[in-house]
Design a protein around this motif. Structure first.
Motif, PDB file in Angstrom:
ATOM      1  N   UNK A   1       0.820  -1.214   0.000  1.00  0.00           N
ATOM      2  CA  UNK A   1       0.000   0.000   0.000  1.00  0.00           C
ATOM      3  C   UNK A   1       0.850   1.258   0.000  1.00  0.00           C
ATOM      4  N   UNK A   2       0.451   2.184  -0.853  1.00  0.00           N
ATOM      5  CA  UNK A   2       1.023   3.523  -0.872  1.00  0.00           C
ATOM      6  C   UNK A   2      -0.123   4.470  -0.538  1.00  0.00           C
TER       7      UNK A   2
ATOM      8  N   UNK B   1       9.703  -1.312  -0.472  1.00  0.00           N
ATOM      9  CA  UNK B   1      10.435  -2.465   0.052  1.00  0.00           C
ATOM     10  C   UNK B   1      10.320  -3.683  -0.867  1.00  0.00           C
ATOM     11  N   UNK B   2       9.473  -3.585  -1.872  1.00  0.00           N
ATOM     12  CA  UNK B   2       9.271  -4.690  -2.815  1.00  0.00           C
ATOM     13  C   UNK B   2      10.365  -4.618  -3.877  1.00  0.00           C
TER      14      UNK B   2
ATOM     15  N   UNK C   1       6.628   2.863  -7.025  1.00  0.00           N
ATOM     16  CA  UNK C   1       8.057   2.602  -6.862  1.00  0.00           C
ATOM     17  C   UNK C   1       8.491   1.151  -6.896  1.00  0.00           C
ATOM     18  N   UNK C   2       7.686   0.245  -7.437  1.00  0.00           N
ATOM     19  CA  UNK C   2       8.104  -1.149  -7.556  1.00  0.00           C
ATOM     20  C   UNK C   2       9.004  -1.252  -8.786  1.00  0.00           C
TER      21      UNK C   2
ATOM     22  N   UNK D   1      12.157   2.432 -14.208  1.00  0.00           N
ATOM     23  CA  UNK D   1      11.153   3.474 -14.032  1.00  0.00           C
ATOM     24  C   UNK D   1      11.749   4.819 -14.435  1.00  0.00           C
ATOM     25  N   UNK D   2      10.990   5.571 -15.205  1.00  0.00           N
ATOM     26  CA  UNK D   2      11.431   6.902 -15.619  1.00  0.00           C
ATOM     27  C   UNK D   2      10.225   7.839 -15.617  1.00  0.00           C
ATOM     28  N   UNK D   3      10.463   9.144 -15.456  1.00  0.00           N
ATOM     29  CA  UNK D   3       9.340  10.091 -15.435  1.00  0.00           C
ATOM     30  C   UNK D   3       8.799  10.337 -16.839  1.00  0.00           C
TER      31      UNK D   3
END
Length: 179
Positions: free
Chosen positions: A63-64, A93-94, A121-122, A141-143
């Protein structure tokens, strides 16, 4: 939203998750082939990962709260030490999330989670699709103007080896859905 979803968990069949755009309700309980795929992937990952990591297949959710997203990946690669706390897992943390595509709601895995997982953020998202015997691993991941997205996608076919994070496993013998 989280409290409402949790109140329904034991009273309404299926699985609930909270996405950025609302609640996803998968009416179908996972079938035997889905669960067998999950079990085989968990075992294969745990054979090649360091002992301090686990390929977890249960609760709690990830959960976020600031983003309003609560998900429960089929398999979560996480440090065992991160599992000692109470409540939902922090998505940061994943190490990797693995999903087995549901026959009843494939867009949840191929579309919604492809949007939500980089947002929370995974860093690695692996998708296994027993409908087609194919899958993909998404990383980097990139914006973007529409929010964070995965920049790299590596497709695979069942029977090939696949690399998830730092670990390579076989996809031989993974079951396919019939019909």
């Amino acid at each position: 939203m989280r409290h409402w979803v949790q109140s329904l968990d034991d009273t309404v069949p299926g699985k609930f998750e909270v996405t950025r755009t609302g609640v996803v309700h998968d009416l179908m309980a996972p079938n035997g082939r889905h669960e067998l795929t999950r079990a085989r992937l968990r075992k294969r990952l745990e054979k090649v990962m360091p002992e301090a990591l686990v390929a977890h297949t249960g609760e709690p959710d990830v959960e976020d709260e600031p983003e309003g997203i609560m998900r429960r990946p089929d398999v979560m690669v996480i440090a065992e030490a991160e599992m000692e706390g109470e409540g939902s897992f922090d998505p940061r943390s994943i190490i990797a999330a693995v999903e087995i595509v549901s026959r009843s709601n494939p867009d949840n895995d191929w579309v919604s989670k492809t949007r939500d997982y980089p947002l929370i953020g995974i860093p690695v998202y692996a998708i296994f699709d027993p409908r087609t015997g194919t899958g993909a691993v998404l990383t980097d991941i990139h914006p973007t103007p529409d929010g964070p997205r995965y920049a790299t996608r590596k497709d695979f076919v069942y029977g090939e080896d696949v690399t998830i994070g730092d670990w390579t496993i076989s996809t031989d013998g993974l079951p396919r859905y019939e019909g």
